[in-house]
Structures are given as C-alpha cells and as structure tokens.
Design an enzyme around this catalytic site. Structure first.
Site, PDB file in Angstrom:
ATOM      1  N   LYS A 256       0.826  -1.212   0.000  1.00 13.20           N
ATOM      2  CA  LYS A 256       0.000   0.000   0.000  1.00 13.20           C
ATOM      3  C   LYS A 256       0.856   1.256   0.000  1.00 13.20           C
ATOM      4  CE  LYS A 256      -4.350  -1.663   1.844  1.00 13.20           C
ATOM      5  NZ  LYS A 256      -5.378  -1.547   2.868  1.00 13.20           N
TER       6      LYS A 256
ATOM      7  N   LYS B  66     -10.315  -3.554  -3.970  1.00 17.70           N
ATOM      8  CA  LYS B  66     -11.056  -2.296  -4.081  1.00 17.70           C
ATOM      9  C   LYS B  66     -10.159  -1.179  -4.587  1.00 17.70           C
ATOM     10  CE  LYS B  66     -13.753  -3.026   0.110  1.00 17.70           C
ATOM     11  NZ  LYS B  66     -13.525  -2.841   1.552  1.00 17.70           N
TER      12      LYS B  66
ATOM     13  N   LYS C 267      -4.561 -10.074  -6.952  1.00 15.55           N
ATOM     14  CA  LYS C 267      -5.776 -10.197  -6.133  1.00 15.55           C
ATOM     15  C   LYS C 267      -6.848  -9.204  -6.580  1.00 15.55           C
ATOM     16  CE  LYS C 267      -5.922  -8.206  -2.181  1.00 15.55           C
ATOM     17  NZ  LYS C 267      -5.833  -7.632  -0.856  1.00 15.55           N
TER      18      LYS C 267
HETATM   19  P1  AMP Z   1     -10.963  -5.259   2.733  1.00 14.95           P
HETATM   20  O1  AMP Z   1     -11.706  -5.027   1.472  1.00 14.95           O
HETATM   21  O2  AMP Z   1      -9.485  -5.107   2.573  1.00 14.95           O
HETATM   22  O3  AMP Z   1     -11.511  -4.515   3.918  1.00 14.95           O
HETATM   23  O4  AMP Z   1     -11.162  -6.822   3.068  1.00 14.95           O
HETATM   24  C1  AMP Z   1     -12.265  -7.339   3.778  1.00 14.95           C
HETATM   25  C2  AMP Z   1     -12.233  -8.854   3.821  1.00 14.95           C
HETATM   26  O5  AMP Z   1     -12.328  -9.390   2.488  1.00 14.95           O
HETATM   27  C3  AMP Z   1     -10.954  -9.447   4.415  1.00 14.95           C
HETATM   28  O6  AMP Z   1     -11.275 -10.597   5.167  1.00 14.95           O
HETATM   29  C4  AMP Z   1     -10.144  -9.806   3.208  1.00 14.95           C
HETATM   30  O7  AMP Z   1      -9.214 -10.836   3.466  1.00 14.95           O
HETATM   31  C5  AMP Z   1     -11.232 -10.261   2.243  1.00 14.95           C
HETATM   32  N1  AMP Z   1     -10.800 -10.077   0.847  1.00 14.95           N
HETATM   33  C6  AMP Z   1     -10.447  -8.897   0.255  1.00 14.95           C
HETATM   34  N2  AMP Z   1     -10.101  -9.108  -1.030  1.00 14.95           N
HETATM   35  C7  AMP Z   1     -10.261 -10.441  -1.267  1.00 14.95           C
HETATM   36  C8  AMP Z   1     -10.063 -11.286  -2.416  1.00 14.95           C
HETATM   37  N3  AMP Z   1      -9.652 -10.805  -3.581  1.00 14.95           N
HETATM   38  N4  AMP Z   1     -10.333 -12.603  -2.275  1.00 14.95           N
HETATM   39  C9  AMP Z   1     -10.751 -13.122  -1.106  1.00 14.95           C
HETATM   40  N5  AMP Z   1     -10.932 -12.386   0.010  1.00 14.95           N
HETATM   41  C10 AMP Z   1     -10.702 -11.062  -0.055  1.00 14.95           C
END
Ligand code: AMP
Ligand code: TRP
Length: 335
Positions: free
Chosen positions: A114, A203, A200
C-alpha cells in the site's frame, strides 16, 4: 458448558464491496453465526489510513453495514457495529502500539504494497493499521477470525502481540488476552482480478473492470465478464498454472454453483471462452440478485439500520470495555 466460539471480523468501508470480500470473507460469516457468538464490525478507522472523502466515509459506512445485512448477517444472531463508535478500539490500539516492536510492523507485506500505491503520502496510521486490527480482535477475546488469505500475516501479528507482548510479560497465569486463530476458507480465500489472474481482486485497483462489485447491475456484470482476460485455449481448466484466469473464473463458478471444480473441469473440457463467459455471467447475475434486492429495501430505511447498529454498539461495548479494563489493570494503570 457452551462450546460456542467467539468470532470477530470486519471490512473497511472504502468503496464498494466486491466478489472477493463476499466469497473470501462475508459468506463464511453467514455460515458461522448460527453456531457461534459472532461480532462483525465496519472498520471505519481503518478506512482513513488512505486518502478519503469525509462525505463518502459516512455513506460507505452505512452502505457496508447494509451489505452485511443483505448478505445474510442476521442481527438476531450476530452483533453488528461500527468500529469508531467504540472508543476502546483506539485506546487499546495506543497501548498495543507502545508494547509492539517496530520491526514487527516493518515486515508487513500489505504495508509495503500500500505504501508503494500511496507514493509520498503515506501516513503513520497506515503503518499502525495492523495494530488497530489486533486491538479490534483482542478486545473481544475472539477465538477465530474469518478472513481472506491476504490477512493471514496480520492475524499472526495479533497472535504474537497477545501471546508474547501481553500474556507472557504482564500476567502470571498468561491469560489476559485470548490468542486468536485465523480462519481461512479452502475455496474463495483469494479471488483474483478479472483482468490479471495473478493479481488479487481489490477495491484499490484503479481499473473498475478488474472486479465485480456486489451492487453491479446485470448490464455492468455482463460488460465486465465480456472484457475479462481469457486465453486462446479451448476448455476451462483448474490446475494449469499457465492459465490463472481460467482457474479463477472456474473457482468463482464452482463456489456459486456448488459444483466441485473437478466435475466442472470435466463438464467444460470442450467449452470455449465465449460460451463459458455466458454461463458465468448468468450465474453471477442470479447469485447477486437476491442480495441486491435486500440491499435496496434496507438502504431506503436507514432508521432500521441505525437501530441495529445502536443495539450492536451496546452489546459490543460492554465486551470491549471489560477487556480494556482488565488490560489496564494488569498493565499497572492507576484506577
Ligand atoms: P478489505 O476489502 O481489505 O476490507 O477486506 C475485507 C475482507 O475481504 C478481508 O477478510 C479480506 O481478506 C477479504 N478479501 C479482500 N479481497 C479479497 C479477495 N480478492 N479474495 C478473497 N478475500 C478477499
Ligand atoms: N484489515 C482487514 C482487511 O483489510 C479489515 C479488518 C480490520 C479486520 N480489523 C479487522 C478483519 C479485524 C478481521 C478482524 O481486510
């Protein structure tokens, strides 16, 4: 005695939730809530570790809470709350900041990635992000934390802080804080970008076509899948390392349809990308439709969501405050 486990997880209210958030995390939460004691928070204090718009923050916080509900988190079974509504998160974070060695944080892969994205505007908050996450988890004495693969390192840090820096140093019976375990699903814990199967789904990817958002309309889903990266081979495979896009879409297809990847591979061994893309588009639209319908009803009634969040705050706060008092007592604060 009840053998219910205490479970906590959260998602940042930064932009729209996508298929990775759902398949990698929230889907798992829904299955866990019946048999366990579950806490799910919207981690808004984490969302300000990158540049953000104040107006968007409150809108996204409400919409993330509405999406939790739309995905099937049930306030009768789970405690749903907003992280910043409970000051104990910030207070425990400060205490943990003071007992965690700086080099433990310097190893964090997500910080490194990041900070490259954020260029010369990297805040101390971004560096401290994993400590705040540890505070979120440890305050609730959680046994298990259901997350995607990318959060594994942060979970290890939370475990080390609880075990080595709090329990081992400050308590005779080593039991101030529960040492949490990550819970990472076999399938779906790493959903990849639609335009690059080696990256991956995220967002923060500037290219909207890289992800399916949970609120994307059928037209947008159709367009994004049409543009998704493919290759020149016939047949959709799962285990060919040369074909990451094929593997990713097959995984998504398998989770949504409930059919094993091996069986799908057999069924789709003669299928070309054009036909497969049509199939997966239909499946995605069908899977997201009920969730989107529920979301529309909920977001039109913020009063109801606010009531759920207020209730969640009360329940979560009493657990969080009791852990914080215990930590402060054991660490020698004057009462
Ligand atoms: P975040 O969007 O970073 O707040 O992530 C929220 C949750 O979604 C966390 O448990 C992440 O590990 C999961 N997550 C985010 N991106 C992915 C992805 N591409 N595949 C699987 N899990 C994800
Ligand atoms: N860091 C997590 C992510 O980006 C979000 C998060 C914050 C979290 N606090 C948490 C997840 C506590 C689980 C438990 O995905």
């Amino acid at each position: 005695m009840s053998n219910k486990k205490r479970i906590l997880s959260g998602v940042q209210p930064t932009g729209d939730l996508h298929l990775g958030n759902w398949l990698g995390a929230i889907r798992n939460w829904v299955d866990l809530q019946k048999e366990n004691e579950t806490f799910f928070c919207v981690v808004d204090l984490h969302a300000i570790t990158a540049n953000y718009e104040p107006k968007e923050l409150s809108k996204n916080t409400l919409s993330t809470a509405a999406l939790y509900l739309a995905c099937g988190i049930n306030p009768a079974d789970s405690t749903i709350f907003i992280q910043s509504h409970i000051p104990a998160h910030s207070e425990l974070c400060w205490i943990l900041n003071c007992i965690t060695p700086i080099n433990w944080l310097e190893r964090m892969i997500q910080f490194k990635e990041k900070s490259i994205q954020q260029g010369n505007n990297v805040s101390i908050g971004l560096f401290n992000y994993p400590i705040l996450m540890a505070a979120d988890i440890l305050l609730y004495q959680a046994d298990l934390v259901p997350v995607g693969e990318d959060q594994k390192q942060h979970l290890e840090l939370a475990r080390d802080i609880a075990q080595q820096r709090i329990n081992a140093k400050f308590s005779k019976d080593k039991s101030i804080l529960k040492v949490p375990k990550p819970m990472i699903m076999k399938d779906g814990s790493k959903i990849m970008s639609l335009i690059d199967g080696t990256k991956k789904m995220s967002k923060s990817d500037p290219n909207e076509n890289s992800r399916i958002n949970l609120l994307d309309s059928p037209e947008i889903i159709t367009k994004k899948i049409k543009r998704a990266k493919s290759d020149s081979q016939i047949g959709i495979e799962f285990n060919n390392p040369e074909r990451p896009e094929s593997k990713n879409l097959l995984m998504i297809y398998s989770i949504l349809s409930g059919v094993e990847t091996g069986e799908l591979e057999n069924q789709l061994s003669e299928t070309g990308w054009g036909s497969f893309k049509k199939l997966i588009t239909e499946l995605l639209i069908e899977a997201l439709e009920p969730l989107q319908e529920k979301y529309k009803v909920l977001i039109d009634d913020p009063y109801q969501i606010n009531k759920i969040l207020l209730d969640g705050k009360e329940k979560a706060e009493s657990v969080a405050n009791s852990t914080l008092s215990k930590v402060k007592k054991e660490l020698g604060f004057f009462k």
